[in-house]
Write an enzyme that holds these catalytic residues in place. Structure first.
Site, mmCIF file in Angstrom:
data_model
loop_
_atom_site.group_PDB
_atom_site.id
_atom_site.type_symbol
_atom_site.label_atom_id
_atom_site.label_comp_id
_atom_site.label_asym_id
_atom_site.label_seq_id
_atom_site.Cartn_x
_atom_site.Cartn_y
_atom_site.Cartn_z
ATOM 1 N N ASP A 12 0.795 -1.250 0.000
ATOM 2 C CA ASP A 12 0.000 0.000 0.000
ATOM 3 C C ASP A 12 0.823 1.295 0.000
ATOM 4 O O ASP A 12 0.492 2.241 0.742
ATOM 5 C CB ASP A 12 -0.971 0.024 1.202
ATOM 6 C CG ASP A 12 -2.015 -1.093 1.160
ATOM 7 O OD1 ASP A 12 -1.990 -1.901 0.218
ATOM 8 O OD2 ASP A 12 -2.851 -1.143 2.083
ATOM 9 N N ASP A 50 -4.595 -0.791 -1.866
ATOM 10 C CA ASP A 50 -5.883 -0.609 -1.199
ATOM 11 C C ASP A 50 -6.814 0.021 -2.243
ATOM 12 O O ASP A 50 -6.445 1.005 -2.901
ATOM 13 C CB ASP A 50 -5.660 0.320 0.009
ATOM 14 C CG ASP A 50 -6.629 0.092 1.155
ATOM 15 O OD1 ASP A 50 -6.913 -1.077 1.479
ATOM 16 O OD2 ASP A 50 -7.095 1.092 1.738
ATOM 17 N N HIS A 52 -10.863 0.854 -2.825
ATOM 18 C CA HIS A 52 -12.230 0.867 -2.298
ATOM 19 C C HIS A 52 -13.207 1.574 -3.239
ATOM 20 O O HIS A 52 -12.906 2.671 -3.733
ATOM 21 C CB HIS A 52 -12.288 1.627 -0.972
ATOM 22 C CG HIS A 52 -11.416 1.081 0.112
ATOM 23 N ND1 HIS A 52 -11.456 -0.228 0.515
ATOM 24 C CD2 HIS A 52 -10.475 1.681 0.910
ATOM 25 C CE1 HIS A 52 -10.589 -0.407 1.502
ATOM 26 N NE2 HIS A 52 -9.978 0.726 1.758
ATOM 27 N N HIS A 56 -17.629 3.082 0.548
ATOM 28 C CA HIS A 56 -17.213 1.824 1.198
ATOM 29 C C HIS A 56 -17.596 1.823 2.681
ATOM 30 O O HIS A 56 -17.562 2.865 3.346
ATOM 31 C CB HIS A 56 -15.691 1.666 1.054
ATOM 32 C CG HIS A 56 -15.201 0.314 1.442
ATOM 33 N ND1 HIS A 56 -14.554 0.070 2.626
ATOM 34 C CD2 HIS A 56 -15.272 -0.878 0.804
ATOM 35 C CE1 HIS A 56 -14.251 -1.218 2.690
ATOM 36 N NE2 HIS A 56 -14.660 -1.807 1.588
ATOM 37 N N HIS A 85 -10.728 7.097 1.497
ATOM 38 C CA HIS A 85 -9.344 6.961 0.993
ATOM 39 C C HIS A 85 -9.295 5.869 -0.075
ATOM 40 O O HIS A 85 -10.153 4.989 -0.119
ATOM 41 C CB HIS A 85 -8.379 6.609 2.140
ATOM 42 C CG HIS A 85 -8.646 5.252 2.729
ATOM 43 N ND1 HIS A 85 -9.623 5.016 3.663
ATOM 44 C CD2 HIS A 85 -8.077 4.041 2.484
ATOM 45 C CE1 HIS A 85 -9.652 3.738 3.978
ATOM 46 N NE2 HIS A 85 -8.734 3.112 3.261
ATOM 47 N N LYS A 110 -7.183 -4.977 -2.958
ATOM 48 C CA LYS A 110 -7.972 -5.487 -1.823
ATOM 49 C C LYS A 110 -8.865 -4.377 -1.293
ATOM 50 O O LYS A 110 -8.550 -3.204 -1.429
ATOM 51 C CB LYS A 110 -7.037 -5.989 -0.724
ATOM 52 C CG LYS A 110 -6.133 -4.887 -0.203
ATOM 53 C CD LYS A 110 -5.085 -5.387 0.743
ATOM 54 C CE LYS A 110 -4.189 -4.277 1.207
ATOM 55 N NZ LYS A 110 -4.881 -3.207 1.940
ATOM 56 N N CYS A 155 -2.224 -2.579 7.698
ATOM 57 C CA CYS A 155 -2.107 -3.537 6.600
ATOM 58 C C CYS A 155 -0.852 -4.396 6.673
ATOM 59 O O CYS A 155 -0.892 -5.587 6.346
ATOM 60 C CB CYS A 155 -2.237 -2.816 5.263
ATOM 61 S SG CYS A 155 -3.935 -2.237 5.009
HETATM 62 C C1 VGL Z 1 -4.797 0.822 5.608
HETATM 63 C C2 VGL Z 1 -6.413 1.731 6.935
HETATM 64 C C3 VGL Z 1 -7.352 1.590 5.943
HETATM 65 C C4 VGL Z 1 -3.370 0.416 5.455
HETATM 66 C C5 VGL Z 1 -5.733 0.657 4.596
HETATM 67 O O1 VGL Z 1 -2.876 0.321 4.309
HETATM 68 O O2 VGL Z 1 -2.710 0.189 6.501
HETATM 69 N N1 VGL Z 1 -5.151 1.352 6.779
HETATM 70 N N2 VGL Z 1 -7.004 1.056 4.776
HETATM 71 ZN ZN ZN Z 2 -8.415 1.090 3.235
#
Ligand code: VGL
Ligand code: ZN
Length: 201
Positions: A12, A50, A52, A56, A85, A110, A155
């Site tokens: 990510d 990430d 979404h 979401h 995000h 994901k 993550c």
């Molecule tokens: C993440 C919060 C929401 C991450 C992703 O990449 O750690 N944290 N979505």
């Molecule tokens: Zn996320």
């Protein structure tokens, strides 16, 4: 070069998790150059993204009366509510422009199911819906994983613990990760990763 059974998983490293992004991780962009430099040492390279849909269920904006960073109950357990995000196709969801994405063998997305969040590169937050990454790694003969990226306590943490439970040998390069650190979440994540048998380097 690490042996053929080794993979690097780059978690990510996207604009929304870097300074100026919607869910900025302090100093998140500082890992880009050293991660790029490390890629050449690994025969197998997987990046996660990430990803979404708008609206979401992990977004506070989808829950009237809730604010970002509140915790709510989902059918699969407690869920932190985030600022909007990494919306599919947005600039925030794009990889950091300095990241060498050409080096990725596989990019795994994901969090695209509206009703369930996905921190881990292996399973969604119900801990049972697979992303397919396990099968990819096994069919390539991978046994050892090195994890880097954002964020250490979400993550990266969930990916590392799932990987250890799946019997991969897992190292998290803490110097190449950065944390959100909500209410002690970084300390809890470190303890949980150690307890799962993850090597914190
Ligand atoms: C993440 C919060 C929401 C991450 C992703 O990449 O750690 N944290 N979505
Ligand atoms: Zn996320």
């Amino acid at each position: 070069m690490h042996p053929d059974t080794s993979a690097i998983i780059v978690i990510d490293i996207q604009n929304d998790f870097c300074p100026g992004g919607a869910l900025a991780v302090a100093d998140g962009d500082s890992i880009v150059a050293p991660v790029n430099a490390l890629l050449a040492d690994f025969p197998v390279r997987v990046f996660t993204q990430d990803w979404h849909p708008a609206g979401h269920s992990s977004f506070a904006s989808s829950h009237p009366g809730q604010d970002p960073f509140n915790v709510t109950e989902m059918p699969y357990g407690p869920q932190v509510l985030w600022p909007d995000h990494c919306i599919i196709g947005s600039d925030g969801a794009a990889f950091h422009a300095g990241l060498n994405t050409d080096a990725a063998d596989l990019i795994i997305r994901k969090g695209f199911r509206p009703q369930i969040d996905s921190y881990s590169a292996f399973f969604e937050n119900d801990h049972s819906t697979p992303t397919g990454l396990e099968g990819y790694l096994r069919t390539r003969g991978v046994t050892d994983l090195t994890l880097v990226g954002l964020a250490t306590d979400f993550c990266v943490n969930f990916s590392a613990v799932d990987a250890a439970r799946l019997d991969f040998s897992v190292t998290v390069r803490q110097d190449l990760c950065r944390a959100i650190d909500l209410d002690g979440s970084l300390t809890a994540a470190r303890d949980g990763m150690r307890a799962a048998g993850v090597t914190l380097a």
